[in-house]
Every structure is written in structure tokens, then in C-alpha cells.
Write an enzyme that holds these catalytic residues in place. Structure first.
Site, PDB file in Angstrom:
ATOM      1  N   HIS A 134      36.203  46.783  31.689  1.00 51.83           N
ATOM      2  CA  HIS A 134      35.701  45.511  32.238  1.00 51.83           C
ATOM      3  C   HIS A 134      34.322  45.693  32.879  1.00 51.83           C
ATOM      4  O   HIS A 134      33.392  44.934  32.598  1.00 51.83           O
ATOM      5  CB  HIS A 134      36.688  44.953  33.269  1.00 51.83           C
ATOM      6  N   GLU A 200      40.838  35.683  35.220  1.00 52.42           N
ATOM      7  CA  GLU A 200      40.718  37.140  35.211  1.00 52.42           C
ATOM      8  C   GLU A 200      42.124  37.712  35.264  1.00 52.42           C
ATOM      9  O   GLU A 200      42.878  37.431  36.199  1.00 52.42           O
ATOM     10  CB  GLU A 200      39.877  37.647  36.395  1.00 52.42           C
TER      11      GLU A 200
END
Lengths: 416, 416
Positions: A134, A200
Site C-alpha cells: 500500500h 480502506e
């Protein structure tokens, strides 16, 4: 040691997250029952308060006659183990104590008749940024593909404080947030609903220990302070974030609503899924060096469901992709003497894997909107639209037996 | 309207912060009294619980038989005004109800015999960055003197979430925090006590309202949600901050201890000191545009006292130097639907004035350590040393009458 052959007299289907090997804790109420502590098995909830009231377990009933798990958590992991072990005994297919009891009807509640509540009173909430894939994706998009990770990233688990008040339980409905954004070519910012509304995919752990200001938790003691985990959807407004976050970090881009799954899966239940994490190179400083494997193999997925459409899986990731593990996060958080409390929540940061379908946010999946996703109804998405429902799921699995988290669901409503 | 000629039958010296025009609220205990609500006047504390127990005030006694002000604050500003008005009546030099009562002895407590406690249970804590002189100084030192303010700074009150658990009440002792730092020429970070231990002179306001997720507080309603203020010392480790804070903001550099003054001064008491703030240019977006003056003329000062030495004033500043006011801060915090709770704390960020002796941190006063300060004992300081005591004071003044905050005191202990 978890016995994966263990069966319960409660029906538990093959796909159920809530096996007798799991037994997660939550807070539920029904039309007739005030909010209280429950444990999930199959599509039933064990009313732990009623269990205690009727002498099936040897605990003070006031621990369960409450709308938060904090008091029970404060007893630490041994108390949770003791209760969970006793529940495993009571729910065992060969045990008739509860199965054949006249109290069974009042103790076993249908999940469909229950409302789930926030399982804990969150004192403080920290969000880490601990998935390398990420961080690398974000760094590549917004900075420099050749120096995607910032210099500190591999030396410490980067984290920041978030807003505890706006963490809510699934299923949730959250209005599209409004705020300031500024286009690169605009002279001044403008005000309006976010145009880049993202999810997320995160997991969060909850602490069961209170420390004094000035105390630190050594890495080998961190696990004693970690009680259990939930799925965590850290909803984000990317355009608001871009304009506000330099130099002090994300603020209004993140604090309008975060959604957690209602059942707290204990670290005892997750123990069989302990696994190695990524190799850490360069070597970390001694205070962050773990003496044993401290990652967990937990399958994660995200589905997006358009209004009146079918849910479609758009991401499959795994908690084991975390570069920094929970013990390192908690040890780092307290190394300066920062005190912690029972019920504090620590989210992982977006958990992305190395493959494109393993990215844990729309930002990464659509690569800033340059590669839209096509949903089941033929519509395209760069980010989330009003009416979309985002569904996150997580489970570990061994020998055909699941230890799962259920779902964290949020529906996006239009801006007010 | 505040009557500055009002006198109390309680002795209040000229230099006292706690006049009958002030009457701040706090939580105190004595050897004989459990923690409860008190109000300061002169060097006395009015035991509000005893007042209620003896029928002097018309409030439910349970509001005051508690170690936090939250329940009383939750009644909102009108309830605080009502109680404060009644106290002003009871303490008036011409009123004999309490003065000549047989209960006076049990109600009026000597401050010297009391221990002060955290006045509120802090739900969430936000730290803003709202002094232009401070932001400009920091930007000049670390970035570019010609572009010292970042592009967003004059469009929104930049803020970030901080750690609520580590806010403690004065007088406090805080150990020098340890953490990762990295010298510019070092290949890797090292671990140890901070070498750049700083204070930050701030004020904080506390909210008395609970909102639902999705609700916003319009700027003209913000004042109803702001109950009172305290002095706030946002202790900071500059070297830890430098290494950790990109891209997600300060974390361990700030969360090892923040110190507040124990008495919460109500906005009613501060009303006579309302003043204009800096002119805001460029014009702010409509949601941030206040319809009336919303800054306050509060004199601030910081003294540093070396171990076994004399305290020396090293900074005099003023709360009116804030570019963004409280109403703008709270409105901005909630414009995206972020919910607030009773007892939330919102700090101002370091309050510096335009003059060099008005800078609210060692970082600025010594200009990154390049201009050390000489203390009363002849020793020099670039940042704070072990054994130093940092003393912050704040008061407003009109017609020779002070409405003050007392002190926020912290002594720096060596790293553990």
C-alpha cells in the site's frame, strides 16, 4: 491447541465464520433484551449475561450486563480464555448441560432478531500505515516510483492519531462528507461534497491493558495487552485529504466515519493462524525486534454493491501482507511512555497485497481513477458513488474450519 | 454584563487569578473529601457538592459528587451560567447566606489543602496550528522564508488528532521521552532520549455538546458548544518529530504527555475580553465566516525554572494573536459530519506573537538552538533540560480585576 474436529450441537454451516473454534464476543440487544455481552456461534448468539445469571459460568454477572466489553476486557486475556474455554465445553456436541437445559431458550438468541452495537468504548484510536504494498503504491502514484517509500518507513511503523468518536459499528450508513478541496489549476479552494470517496481495507486490534504515563510495553509483552481484532473500514475522502494533510497529516478526510465489524475475534481464536510476516530489511532497532512469528494468515475481501445491483468482489487481500506486526505497532506506540487504556483501537492501515487485485482501496485498484472498475450492473467506478454499499469480510481457515469476522458493511448516502 | 466593582467577602488579593468575576470550575479532593466539583475564589475552593447538599443551590447533588465535570458540562452553558450567577450572589460581600452560615467551614476549603485532578474525561483531542506567527516561524526555519506558510494555511484551520490518554493535570512530572531520531548525516536512525525537548504554549477549549455523526455545527452556533478554556502545554520532542512526521503528521513526538491547568475558566467569565482577531486575508469560505468578534484578549506567559534556581519569564504572548478563532476551529472540525462529545478538548497550537519575546516555544525563542537563552542561574538553554520546570500562566484583566487560569506546571524528569 485448537481442535479443528470439534463440533457443536448448535448448527454451524460450512460457510459460517462463527464456529465453535471461534466464539467471538460482541454487544447485542433484542426487542426484549437490553444491550449485553454475547458470543456468536453459527447463526445464534449466546446471551452471556443469562449464562451467568443461571450459573453456567463462574463470573460476576455485572461484567456482562453492560453495553460495552471494556470491563470484561480489563480482566485481561486469561479471563477471556477461561470464559471461551467454558463456552467451548458448553457448546460441544457431547455436552448436554446447556443443550438440554430449560434455560436454553432464553440463552440462545437468533442472530436475525438481534441488533449489534459498538463492542467497546474506544478511548484512543491510532491508525498505522503498515502495508508495504500500500505505501509503495501511494508513494509511486503521488511521489516518485523510484523512491516510493519515505526514508522512515522501514525503520518504524508510521502511524497517526485518529478520531475515536466517529468509529461506528456495521451495518452503517454514512453520508458523503463535505469539505474543502482545491484543483491543481484553481486559484483558491472550493467547498462541496468529496468527489473521491474511498474505502480502506484494514484490520484493527483492541487493547485490554491500562498502563501509566511513562511506561512502555516491551515487544515480548505486547501480546498480553492485545485482546482481539475486528475488520476496520477507514473511509477516506481523497480530495479533502490532498488539500489538508500537509504538514500535520489527515484530519477531516478520515474522521467523518470509520466502520468496524461487530464481533471481536479473540487472539486465542486466531492463534492457529499465526504465520511469518515479510522479512524486515534493513534490520529494525532492537526495541522493535520480535522473538517469534507475529503475523496472522487472515483472508480479506471487499465487495462493492451498486444500488439495486449485485455485490461484486473487487479485492482479495490478506492480513499476512503486513510489513509491521501488531506487537511492533503497540511497542512503538508506547516506547516514548505514551499510556494506553482498555478499549483503545489500533488499525493497520490499508492492507494491500503485491497483486493488482489485492489492493485495499479504490485509489489503488483504479490507480487514481485511470483504470475504472466495471461492476455487475455494467456501471463503472473510479471511486464510490452514492447508493453503493461496501462490504468487507475476513476469515482464517484450517482443515475446512473457519474462524471469521463476519462483515463490515457501509452504505454511502448522498451529502446532506 | 460583568460588574468589575463587585467584591467578595472571601479575601482576593490584587494578583489573584480567581476573582468573583471569574469563578472557574475544577475537580479537587482533600484528605477528608473525595474528588468532587469545586469553584476557585482567592485561595479558597467552594465545595459545590456541600453547597448542593446544604440547599444553597438548586441542582441535583449527583452532578457534583463525581471526579469529572462532564455530567455538569452536558447540561450546557445555561446551567453553568445559572450556577455561576448564584455563586456570585453567595460570594458577594453584601450577602450573608453562606458567609454567616454554620456550614461555611465545611464548604470553604483552603486551596493549600486540596489536590487538583483532571477536570474532564477527554473523549477526543484535536490540536490546531492556528497562530500565524508560529506557523510562519516554523515555515521559515524548516522550509522557505519566502513561502513560509503552506498553501492551505490561510484557507482552513489546519489541525490533527492527538492522544487524549496522555493529557494530565498540573502540576505534573514528565520523563524525557525516548524514541527514534536520525541525524541528517547518519545512515540509519538511532534510539535514545530526545535531545530537543520543547514546550508549546497553547490554550484549549472544551466542548459541552454531543452531536450525531453526520451533523455539522454552523459557525454561529459554535459558541453554544464551547464551555470553557484551560492552559495547554503541548510538550514536544522536536528530533523525534522530524524523523517520524512525514507523511502522516506528529505521533510519538507529542503523545508522551500534555499538561493542562486544573481550573476551567468559563466562556461567561471570558466574555468581557472578547476582541477582534487578525484580519483574515484572503477571505475565508462562507462556512468559516464569523458574524462577530470571536477572539479573546488573554495575556500568556512562560517561565523556565532550572533545578534549585529561580523561575524566569522567557515568553509573553497573547491569545488574541490567533489567526483562526475557536468558532472557526469547531465549525471546521464538524463540517464533514465528524461528531463531537462533551469533554472533547481542542488545543490552539503554539501561540506566538510577532515579537521575538512572544514566541511560544523554545524552538522559536532560540531559533532552532542558534540563540540560546540565559537563565537566572547563568546556565544556557537551547531546549529544556532535565530538572527544569516549565510554568505557563494566563490571565485576562480589566479595571484592575483579573480573570485568570492559574498555572500549568511541568517538571522534566530524566529519561527512564
Amino acid at each position: 491447541m485448537t481442535d479443528f474436529s470439534l463440533q457443536s450441537w448448535v448448527e454451524v454451516t460450512q460457510e459460517s465464520d462463527f464456529t465453535i473454534q471461534n466464539l467471538p464476543f460482541g454487544i447485542f440487544s433484542t426487542q426484549k433484551k437490553s444491550a449485553r455481552v454475547g458470543v456468536a456461534i453459527g447463526n445464534k448468539i449466546v446471551d452471556v449475561l443469562e449464562l451467568a445469571n443461571n450459573g453456567f459460568i463462574d463470573f460476576d454477572t455485572t461484567l456482562f450486563d453492560t453495553d460495552k466489553l471494556n470491563d470484561f476486557m480489563a480482566l485481561g486475556r486469561p479471563a477471556a480464555s477461561k470464559l471461551r474455554n467454558r463456552l467451548q465445553e458448553l457448546l460441544n456436541e457431547n455436552n448436554d448441560e446447556l443443550r438440554d437445559s430449560t434455560h436454553r431458550g432464553s440463552i440462545m438468541v437468533n442472530m436475525s432478531e438481534a441488533t449489534m452495537h459498538m463492542p467497546v468504548q474506544v478511548g484512543d484510536y491510532t491508525d498505522f500505515y503498515s502495508s508495504e504494498d500500500h505505501a509503495r503504491n501511494v508513494g509511486t502514484m503521488f511521489r516518485d516510483p523510484n523512491n516510493a517509500l519515505l526514508p522512515n518507513w522501514k525503520h518504524l511503523p508510521v502511524g497517526y492519531h485518529g478520531r475515536a468518536s466517529s468509529i461506528v459499528v456495521s451495518p452503517a450508513e454514512i453520508h458523503r462528507p463535505k469539505g474543502q478541496t482545491k484543483a491543481d489549476d484553481a486559484a483558491a479552494p472550493s467547498f462541496g461534497p468529496t468527489r473521491l470517496f474511498d474505502f480502506e481495507l484494514e484490520m484493527a486490534f483492541i487493547t485490554c491493558k491500562q498502563t501509566k504515563l511513562g511506561e512502555s510495553i516491551p515487544i515480548d509483552e505486547a501480546e498480553n495487552a492485545i485482546w482481539g481484532m475486528v475488520i476496520f473500514n477507514d473511509l477516506s475522502a481523497r480530495d479533502i485529504q490532498k488539500w489538508e494533510y500537509v504538514p500535520l497529516g489527515p484530519f477531516l478526510a478520515k474522521n467523518f466515519g470509520s466502520v468496524i465489524s461487530p464481533w471481536v475475534v479473540t487472539m486465542d481464536a486466531l492463534e492457529p493462524f499465526r504465520t511469518k510476516g515479510y522479512e524486515q530489511d534493513p534490520e529494525v532497532l532492537p526495541y522493535l525486534k520480535p522473538s517469534k512469528d507475529a503475523n496472522f494468515d487472515i483472508h480479506l475481501e471487499v465487495a462493492l454493491q451498486p444500488e439495486n445491483g449485485e455485490a461484486q468482489t473487487i479485492c482479495t487481500s490478506n492480513y499476512k501482507f503486513m510489513y509491521w506486526n501488531m506487537n511492533q505497532q503497540l511497542t512503538h506506540q508506547t516506547v516514548n511512555g505514551c499510556n494506553i487504556n482498555v478499549g483503545d483501537m489500533y488499525a493497520s492501515g490499508t492492507i494491500s497485497g503485491p497483486e493488482e487485485n489485492q489492493y485495499g482501496s479504490m485509489l489503488e485498484l483504479t490507480w487514481r481513477g485511470t483504470k475504472p472498475i466495471t461492476l455487475s450492473d455494467g456501471s463503472e467506478r473510479k471511486f464510490m458513488q452514492d447508493g453503493d454499499t461496501c462490504i468487507m469480510r475476513a476469515h482464517a481457515e484450517k482443515e475446512g474450519v473457519r474462524v471469521g469476522f463476519g462483515e463490515a458493511i457501509v452504505k454511502i448516502l448522498p451529502a446532506t
